[in-house]
Scaffold this motif. Structure first.
Motif, PDB file in Angstrom:
ATOM      1  N   PRO A   1       0.822  -1.221   0.000  1.00  0.00           N
ATOM      2  CA  PRO A   1       0.000   0.000   0.000  1.00  0.00           C
ATOM      3  C   PRO A   1       0.853   1.266   0.000  1.00  0.00           C
ATOM      4  CG  PRO A   1      -0.846  -1.577   1.593  1.00  0.00           C
ATOM      5  CD  PRO A   1       0.465  -2.119   1.110  1.00  0.00           C
ATOM      6  N   GLU A   2       0.376   2.263  -0.757  1.00  0.00           N
ATOM      7  CA  GLU A   2       0.989   3.594  -0.766  1.00  0.00           C
ATOM      8  C   GLU A   2      -0.146   4.601  -0.620  1.00  0.00           C
ATOM      9  OE1 GLU A   2       3.256   4.267  -4.317  1.00  0.00           O
ATOM     10  OE2 GLU A   2       4.541   2.520  -4.021  1.00  0.00           O
ATOM     11  N   GLY A   3      -0.206   5.269   0.535  1.00  0.00           N
ATOM     12  CA  GLY A   3      -1.315   6.195   0.759  1.00  0.00           C
ATOM     13  C   GLY A   3      -2.643   5.458   0.679  1.00  0.00           C
ATOM     14  N   HIS A   4      -3.555   5.957  -0.160  1.00  0.00           N
ATOM     15  CA  HIS A   4      -4.840   5.263  -0.302  1.00  0.00           C
ATOM     16  C   HIS A   4      -4.863   4.307  -1.488  1.00  0.00           C
ATOM     17  CE1 HIS A   4      -5.389   9.248  -2.362  1.00  0.00           C
ATOM     18  NE2 HIS A   4      -5.794   8.455  -3.325  1.00  0.00           N
ATOM     19  N   LEU A   5      -3.713   4.030  -2.086  1.00  0.00           N
ATOM     20  CA  LEU A   5      -3.636   3.093  -3.206  1.00  0.00           C
ATOM     21  C   LEU A   5      -3.179   1.710  -2.744  1.00  0.00           C
ATOM     22  CD1 LEU A   5      -1.915   5.340  -5.915  1.00  0.00           C
ATOM     23  CD2 LEU A   5      -4.352   4.802  -5.700  1.00  0.00           C
ATOM     24  N   TYR A   6      -3.516   0.694  -3.552  1.00  0.00           N
ATOM     25  CA  TYR A   6      -2.980  -0.674  -3.425  1.00  0.00           C
ATOM     26  C   TYR A   6      -3.366  -1.353  -2.110  1.00  0.00           C
ATOM     27  CZ  TYR A   6       0.069   1.704  -6.811  1.00  0.00           C
ATOM     28  OH  TYR A   6       0.546   2.475  -7.834  1.00  0.00           O
ATOM     29  N   HIS A   7      -4.605  -1.208  -1.699  1.00  0.00           N
ATOM     30  CA  HIS A   7      -5.037  -1.830  -0.455  1.00  0.00           C
ATOM     31  C   HIS A   7      -5.734  -3.174  -0.670  1.00  0.00           C
ATOM     32  CE1 HIS A   7      -3.966   1.252   2.525  1.00  0.00           C
ATOM     33  NE2 HIS A   7      -4.074   2.075   1.498  1.00  0.00           N
ATOM     34  N   ASN A   8      -5.909  -3.603  -1.916  1.00  0.00           N
ATOM     35  CA  ASN A   8      -6.401  -4.956  -2.153  1.00  0.00           C
ATOM     36  C   ASN A   8      -5.249  -5.945  -1.988  1.00  0.00           C
ATOM     37  OD1 ASN A   8      -8.903  -3.860  -2.762  1.00  0.00           O
ATOM     38  ND2 ASN A   8      -8.471  -3.748  -4.956  1.00  0.00           N
TER      39      ASN A   8
ATOM     40  N   PRO B   1     -17.112  -8.615   3.376  1.00  0.00           N
ATOM     41  CA  PRO B   1     -16.077  -7.699   3.864  1.00  0.00           C
ATOM     42  C   PRO B   1     -16.535  -6.260   3.769  1.00  0.00           C
ATOM     43  CG  PRO B   1     -15.512  -8.525   1.687  1.00  0.00           C
ATOM     44  CD  PRO B   1     -16.745  -9.263   2.112  1.00  0.00           C
ATOM     45  N   GLY B   2     -16.068  -5.422   4.686  1.00  0.00           N
ATOM     46  CA  GLY B   2     -16.420  -4.001   4.679  1.00  0.00           C
ATOM     47  C   GLY B   2     -15.312  -3.176   4.068  1.00  0.00           C
ATOM     48  N   GLY B   3     -15.042  -2.018   4.700  1.00  0.00           N
ATOM     49  CA  GLY B   3     -13.922  -1.188   4.272  1.00  0.00           C
ATOM     50  C   GLY B   3     -14.326  -0.099   3.296  1.00  0.00           C
ATOM     51  N   GLU B   4     -13.316   0.699   2.930  1.00  0.00           N
ATOM     52  CA  GLU B   4     -13.542   1.748   1.948  1.00  0.00           C
ATOM     53  C   GLU B   4     -12.347   1.836   1.015  1.00  0.00           C
ATOM     54  OE1 GLU B   4     -14.204   5.254   4.385  1.00  0.00           O
ATOM     55  OE2 GLU B   4     -12.066   5.764   4.343  1.00  0.00           O
ATOM     56  N   ARG B   5     -12.604   2.343  -0.186  1.00  0.00           N
ATOM     57  CA  ARG B   5     -11.558   2.593  -1.164  1.00  0.00           C
ATOM     58  C   ARG B   5     -11.692   4.028  -1.648  1.00  0.00           C
ATOM     59  NH1 ARG B   5      -9.839  -1.101   0.939  1.00  0.00           N
ATOM     60  NH2 ARG B   5      -9.255  -3.158   0.147  1.00  0.00           N
ATOM     61  N   LYS B   6     -10.545   4.628  -2.010  1.00  0.00           N
ATOM     62  CA  LYS B   6     -10.516   6.033  -2.382  1.00  0.00           C
ATOM     63  C   LYS B   6      -9.844   6.208  -3.738  1.00  0.00           C
ATOM     64  CE  LYS B   6     -10.046   7.330   2.503  1.00  0.00           C
ATOM     65  NZ  LYS B   6      -9.212   8.035   3.511  1.00  0.00           N
ATOM     66  N   ALA B   7     -10.324   7.189  -4.491  1.00  0.00           N
ATOM     67  CA  ALA B   7      -9.720   7.526  -5.782  1.00  0.00           C
ATOM     68  C   ALA B   7      -9.591   9.039  -5.886  1.00  0.00           C
ATOM     69  CB  ALA B   7     -10.571   6.991  -6.929  1.00  0.00           C
ATOM     70  N   ASP B   8      -8.453   9.498  -6.436  1.00  0.00           N
ATOM     71  CA  ASP B   8      -8.265  10.932  -6.692  1.00  0.00           C
ATOM     72  C   ASP B   8      -9.124  11.330  -7.889  1.00  0.00           C
ATOM     73  OD1 ASP B   8      -6.152  11.546  -4.735  1.00  0.00           O
ATOM     74  OD2 ASP B   8      -4.972  10.128  -5.919  1.00  0.00           O
ATOM     75  N   VAL B   9      -9.997  12.287  -7.666  1.00  0.00           N
ATOM     76  CA  VAL B   9     -10.928  12.724  -8.711  1.00  0.00           C
ATOM     77  C   VAL B   9     -11.036  14.243  -8.662  1.00  0.00           C
ATOM     78  CG1 VAL B   9     -13.333  12.714  -9.493  1.00  0.00           C
ATOM     79  CG2 VAL B   9     -12.272  10.586  -8.693  1.00  0.00           C
ATOM     80  N   LYS B  10     -10.830  14.881  -9.815  1.00  0.00           N
ATOM     81  CA  LYS B  10     -11.018  16.329  -9.908  1.00  0.00           C
ATOM     82  C   LYS B  10     -12.356  16.621 -10.564  1.00  0.00           C
ATOM     83  CE  LYS B  10      -6.112  17.532 -10.178  1.00  0.00           C
ATOM     84  NZ  LYS B  10      -5.050  18.147 -10.999  1.00  0.00           N
ATOM     85  N   LEU B  11     -13.014  17.663 -10.094  1.00  0.00           N
ATOM     86  CA  LEU B  11     -14.259  18.094 -10.723  1.00  0.00           C
ATOM     87  C   LEU B  11     -13.953  18.783 -12.052  1.00  0.00           C
ATOM     88  CD1 LEU B  11     -16.271  19.532  -7.682  1.00  0.00           C
ATOM     89  CD2 LEU B  11     -16.307  17.212  -8.616  1.00  0.00           C
ATOM     90  N   ASN B  12     -14.879  18.671 -12.995  1.00  0.00           N
ATOM     91  CA  ASN B  12     -14.766  19.370 -14.269  1.00  0.00           C
ATOM     92  C   ASN B  12     -15.757  20.528 -14.254  1.00  0.00           C
ATOM     93  OD1 ASN B  12     -12.889  17.489 -15.307  1.00  0.00           O
ATOM     94  ND2 ASN B  12     -14.547  16.079 -15.815  1.00  0.00           N
TER      95      ASN B  12
END
Length: 494
Positions: A245-252, A421-432
C-alpha cells in the motif's frame, strides 16, 4: 469416450445437480456473468470468433472453493445477452492434471485455438512445488475443443533469472508474420516480470526476452499479462501480486493495472512509463481484453478478490465478471466506459433535471437492486456530497459514495453494506467545471461506479438484504443534480 470428454461430462453433471438451487439465491447477479454453480475466477480466452464474443473462465465445477481448474464458457452476439456453453477444458492429461490454468484464444485457419497453462503439483507446497507448461486446444466450431497431440508447446521456463515453476497465463496475438505470447513470471528473487515468446505456427515457440520487469514497489509476481496496441501505444495490462500500500492506493490483496510504452519486436524489450490502476475499488483482478469487428478494445475482469470473504459460497457459488468495458486512450491514460450494448437491457426509464439537494433526500421512483444510474452533479459550494445506494433503514444497511471537494477524493464505503467484507476505497478525482458525472451499475451483489466519463472506475461486491433497495442523495450544502436517469436492467444470461 476419451478422458477429456468424460471429465467434462462429470463436471456438467455436478453443476446440473445444484444449478436450479443456486439460481434461487438472492445474490445471484442479473446482468453480470456468474458460474451456473460453484467457483469462478479469471476471465480466459476472451475473443471475437465467427461473429460472436467468446468468454471462457477459470472454473471449479465441484465446489464453491478454488480447486483443480476447468474452463467454463459463455458466448454472446452483442455483449448484452449471453448464453452458457458446455465446459471447454478439463484437466485430463499428464501435463495439466492438476488444472487448466489461465490463458487466451486466437483464430487461425478458421479454427479457434486456446492457449493455456497446464499445472501439476509436485508436492504439498503450492507456492514452490509445481510444474507449469503451456498447451494448446483447438476447435472447429468454438464449442468443442480437443487438446493437441504436440502438447505441451512450451515445456519449461527459459534459463536465466526466471523462476522455473511460476510461468503462466499466456496471452497470444499476431503481429505481422508471427504469433507472439506474453507470460506472467517472476525472478528467482521474487520480482515480477513478463516473458515474450514468438512462433510462426503456434506450435513451435522461441523465447525472445524478458520483456519487462518490476522495479521498486511492483510486486513479487506478475500474473495475467496482456499486450495490445492502442492509438500508437503498446499497452501492457497485468496483475502484480504483492504491491505494498501507498497512501490510499494498493489496499487490495493483489492489484490490476497497466503501463504505456513501446515494444521492440526484434529485441523483445519494452520501454514503458509508470503503473496505473485500472480500477480503484475492492474487487477487480486478472483483466483480459479482446478486439472486435468494430475495432474496439474490450476488457472484462474477475469481479472478486483473492482471500476476500465470499458469502455466496454458502449458497454453492462464488465469483463473477465485471460488465464489458470499452477502453480508449485519452491524455496518456486509459479510459474505461461500459459497453454501449448494455443499453439493450434497459427498461422503465425515470429521469429528473435540476433537482436541488441539501441535507439528505430521496426521489420518487428511484429505488431498486438491479439498476443503471446516470447523473451529473454541480457541486456549487458544497464540500461533501454523494449518494447512498442499497439502503435499508430497518436492517441498518447502506453503501455510501461520497465526494470530498477539498481533498479531491471519491470514496466508496461498504462498511455497512450487509454481509461480507467491509472497508472503503478512495480515488483521486477532480471536478470538471465544478461538476461530477457518475455512471453507476447496481446489481444484486455488486456495484460498479464509472466516474467522470470513465477516468476512474470503482468496483466492489456487496451483500445486502433483499430489503436494501433505497437510494438517497446527500450534501452538506446545496448542490444541483443537473441530470439524472435511472433504468431497471434485465437479465443478461439466457
Amino acid at each position: 469416450m476419451n478422458v477429456h470428454k468424460q471429465k467434462i461430462e462429470e463436471a456438467e453433471q455436478s453443476i446440473a445437480a445444484v444449478e436450479n438451487e443456486v439460481s434461487q439465491n438472492y445474490w445471484r447477479l442479473h446482468y453480470h456473468l456468474t458460474p451456473p454453480a460453484y467457483w469462478m475466477n479469471d476471465p480466459n480466452g476472451f475473443s471475437f470468433y465467427k461473429g460472436e464474443y467468446h468468454l471462457f473462465y477459470q472454473h471449479h465445477p465441484f465446489s464453491a472453493e478454488w480447486g483443480p481448474m476447468y474452463w467454463g464458457h459463455f458466448k454472446s452476439s452483442d455483449l448484452a445477452a449471453w448464453e452458457r456453453l458446455p465446459i471447454a477444458l478439463a484437466p485430463s492429461e499428464d501435463y495439466d492434471k492438476d488444472g487448466c490454468f489461465s490463458g487466451s484464444a486466437i483464430e487461425k485457419d478458421g479454427k479457434l485455438y486456446l492457449m493455456y497453462t497446464g499445472n501439476v503439483w509436485t508436492g504439498n507446497n503450492y507456492d514452490e512445488q509445481l510444474k507449469q507448461v503451456q498447451a494448446l486446444a483447438q476447435s472447429e466450431d468454438g464449442v468443442t475443443f480437443e487438446k493437441l497431440a504436440d502438447n505441451p508447446v512450451i515445456a519449461e521456463a527459459p534459463a536465466g533469472n526466471i523462476h522455473p515453476f511460476h510461468f503462466r497465463d499466456p496471452k497470444v496475438w499476431k503481429y505481422q508474420d508471427f504469433y507472439y505470447t506474453v507470460l506472467g513470471s517472476k525472478t528467482k528473487q521474487n520480482t515480477g516480470q513478463v516473458l515474450l515468446y514468438r512462433s510462426a505456427d503456434l506450435l513451435k515457440w522461441e523465447f525472445v526476452n524478458v520483456m519487462a520487469k518490476g522495479e521498486g514497489n511492483f510486486g513479487f509476481m506478475w500474473e495475467c499479462p496482456d499486450l495490445f496496441l492502442l492509438d500508437g501505444q503498446d499497452v501492457l495490462v497485468m496483475s502484480p501480486q504483492g504491491v505494498k500500500p501507498e497512501g490510499h492506493l494498493y489496499h487490495n490483496l493483489h492489484q490490476a493495472g497497466y503501463v504505456l510504452g513501446k515494444l521492440n519486436y526484434e529485441t523483445g524489450t519494452y520501454t514503458h512509463g509508470p503503473f496505473h490502476l485500472l480500477d480503484y475499488g475492492f474487487d477487480f483482478y486478472a483483466p483480459q481484453t479482446t478486439i472486435d469487428d468494430k475495432g474496439r478494445r474490450i476488457l472484462i475482469a474477475w469481479m472478486d478478490m483473492w482471500e476476500s470473504e465470499m458469502p455466496t459460497q454458502n449458497h454453492n457459488w462464488a465469483g463473477a465478471m465485471t460488465i464489458p468495458r470499452i477502453v480508449t486512450l485519452k491524455d496518456n491514460q486509459l479510459i474505461s466506459k461500459p459497453a454501449p450494448e448494455i443499453e439493450k437491457l434497459r427498461k422503465n426509464e425515470v429521469s429528473y433535471q435540476h433537482v436541488t439537494i441539501e441535507g439528505e433526500t430521496s426521489l420518487e421512483g428511484i429505488s431498486g437492486d438491479c439498476l443503471e444510474l446516470e447523473l451529473t452533479i454541480h457541486a456549487k459550494n458544497a464540500s461533501q456530497f454523494g449518494l447512498k445506494v442499497r439502503v435499508s433503514e430497518e436492517d441498518k444497511q447502506e453503501t455510501v459514495l461520497t465526494y470530498h471537494k477539498k481533498e479531491q477524493l471519491f470514496i466508496f464505503d461498504r462498511s455497512q453494506s450487509g454481509e461480507g467484507p467491509g472497508g472503503e476505497r478512495k480515488a483521486d478525482v477532480k471536478l470538471n467545471d465544478n461538476e461530477l458525472t457518475l455512471h453507476i451499475f447496481i446489481d444484486k451483489s455488486s456495484l460498479e461506479v464509472f466516474i467522470n466519463e470513465g477516468e476512474k472506475v470503482m468496483t466492489g461486491r456487496i451483500y445486502p438484504s433483499q430489503k436494501a433497495v433505497g437510494i438517497t442523495f446527500f450534501s452538506d450544502e446545496s448542490i444541483d443534480i443537473i441530470n439524472f436517469k435511472k433504468w431497471h436492467l434485465e437479465k443478461s444470461i439466457k
